[in-house]
Design an enzyme around this catalytic site. Structure first.
Site, PDB file in Angstrom:
ATOM      1  N   CYS A   1     -11.384 -23.846  47.707  1.00 44.95           N
ATOM      2  CA  CYS A   1     -11.394 -23.177  49.026  1.00 44.95           C
ATOM      3  C   CYS A   1     -10.050 -22.559  49.401  1.00 44.95           C
ATOM      4  O   CYS A   1      -9.961 -21.875  50.428  1.00 44.95           O
ATOM      5  CB  CYS A   1     -11.843 -24.147  50.110  1.00 44.95           C
ATOM      6  SG  CYS A   1     -10.684 -25.505  50.448  1.00 44.95           S
TER       7      CYS A   1
ATOM      8  N   CYS B   1      -6.729 -27.473  47.515  1.00 45.72           N
ATOM      9  CA  CYS B   1      -7.984 -27.366  46.769  1.00 45.72           C
ATOM     10  C   CYS B   1      -8.074 -25.989  46.119  1.00 45.72           C
ATOM     11  O   CYS B   1      -7.834 -24.965  46.764  1.00 45.72           O
ATOM     12  CB  CYS B   1      -9.152 -27.583  47.724  1.00 45.72           C
ATOM     13  SG  CYS B   1     -10.778 -27.268  47.004  1.00 45.72           S
TER      14      CYS B   1
END
Length: 347
Positions: free
Chosen positions: A71, A68
């Site tokens: 994050c 991701c």
């Protein structure tokens, strides 16, 4: 496919809570988007049926997922390696190390490394070093032939530093701890309550034992060399306070305690005392609270090692599935305590 180090239901609960304490323990793979995230990712939660948990980013990538961008889950591994490096250095030194030196060794600025270390362990590097030393102190006291031996076995440079640390942590003096309460007077009584016969025992510093369906014989087994005396005027006032705390649960933080345990056990007991009246926590939540999300079983053991029922409310800890779990004095008493507290909190 690799599996995470904790059960799926606990991993999902951590994701729903965006619990940063679980970062580095596993990653969340979202099959519909083809990405994987850290548990604390701020993105909108996926549907449970679209989620798979992986031990780390490598396992998720092997399954065809990508990290991701929000994050950056692979950065967690770097943080975790840095913390482990620092812990190894602290253990090898046997004492507190300069924060700037630790941070430089791990490639971080001191301020950022302090935050990273605290997020993973629940303590600052200095506090972690002190906790390790005090745990060695406790272990040395139970195995050494004398307090002098224990002082040096625990890594202290001399008696003054040892007793300074002991004063902050131990209720009984070190010599009394080593010798089963030798030289300590413990006042006690067994009183009837709505939960059954309750044993309350206290030293001059505070309550050292609260249990149900036990008697003087059980107390003497725990403190074989202490002087045991029934009642007493000062003890009577403390006893009345304890009985009131059991019969009408409320704020009993003012009642003094005289308990001992390892650094981890005492951290768990402190977390138990922070659970609000009328609420419960799971063993996994307690482990995360003390900065050890993988130590669920150890948290359960620390919970069971509690010598002071009710005042250290181990009955407020239940299983992740909502069932009561265990209790030293029986599930009926545990349920009654929870019922009393829910009524007292107005739920």
């Amino acid at each position: 496919m690799q599996t995470p180090l904790i059960p799926d239901d606990e991993a999902w609960a951590a994701v729903m809570a965006r619990d940063r304490a679980f970062d580095g323990r596993f990653v969340t793979g979202v099959l519909t988007t083809g990405i994987y995230c850290r548990p604390s990712c701020s993105a909108r939660h996926p549907r449970r049926e679209n989620v798979r948990f992986f031990a780390d980013g490598a396992a998720a990538r092997a399954a065809g997922l990508r990290p991701c961008l929000r994050c950056s889950p692979d950065d967690v591994s770097r943080d975790e390696r840095a913390v482990l490096t620092a812990i190894e250095a602290i253990k090898a030194a046997g004492q507190t190390l300069v924060l700037a030196d630790l941070a430089q060794r791990c490639g971080y600025s001191p301020t950022h490394f302090q935050r990273v270390f605290a997020r993973h362990t629940g303590l600052s590097p200095a506090a972690y070093a002190r906790a390790l030393q005090k745990e060695r102190m406790a272990q040395a006291l139970t195995s050494a032939e004398s307090v002098t031996d224990a002082i040096y076995d625990a890594g202290f440079s001399g008696p003054s530093r040892f007793y300074s640390a002991a004063e902050d942590r131990l209720g009984m003096t070190p010599s009394a701890w080593t010798n089963g309460g030798r030289g300590v007077t413990i006042r006690w009584a067994v009183v009837p309550t709505s939960l059954g016969a309750m044993l309350v025992a206290a030293t001059q510093k505070g309550v050292c034992r609260l249990s149900f369906n036990e008697n003087e014989s059980a107390l003497r087994t725990r403190f074989p060399n202490a002087v045991l005396e029934q009642g007493g005027e000062a003890f009577g006032a403390l006893l009345a306070d304890v009985v009131a705390a059991v019969e009408a649960p409320g704020d009993f933080a003012h009642i003094p305690l005289d308990v001992k345990g390892t650094a981890f056990q005492e951290a768990v007991w402190q977390a138990l005392r922070q659970i609000p009246l009328g609420e419960t926590r799971s063993y996994a939540q307690i482990a995360a609270e003390v900065g050890k999300p993988g130590a669920v079983r150890a948290a359960g053991s620390a919970n069971g090692a509690n010598n002071v029922a009710v005042l250290i409310p181990c009955h407020r800890v239940i299983r992740s599935d909502g069932s009561l779990g265990g209790y030293a004095y029986g599930l009926e008493i545990k349920q009654q305590l929870l019922n009393k507290e829910r009524e007292g909190s107005g739920e």
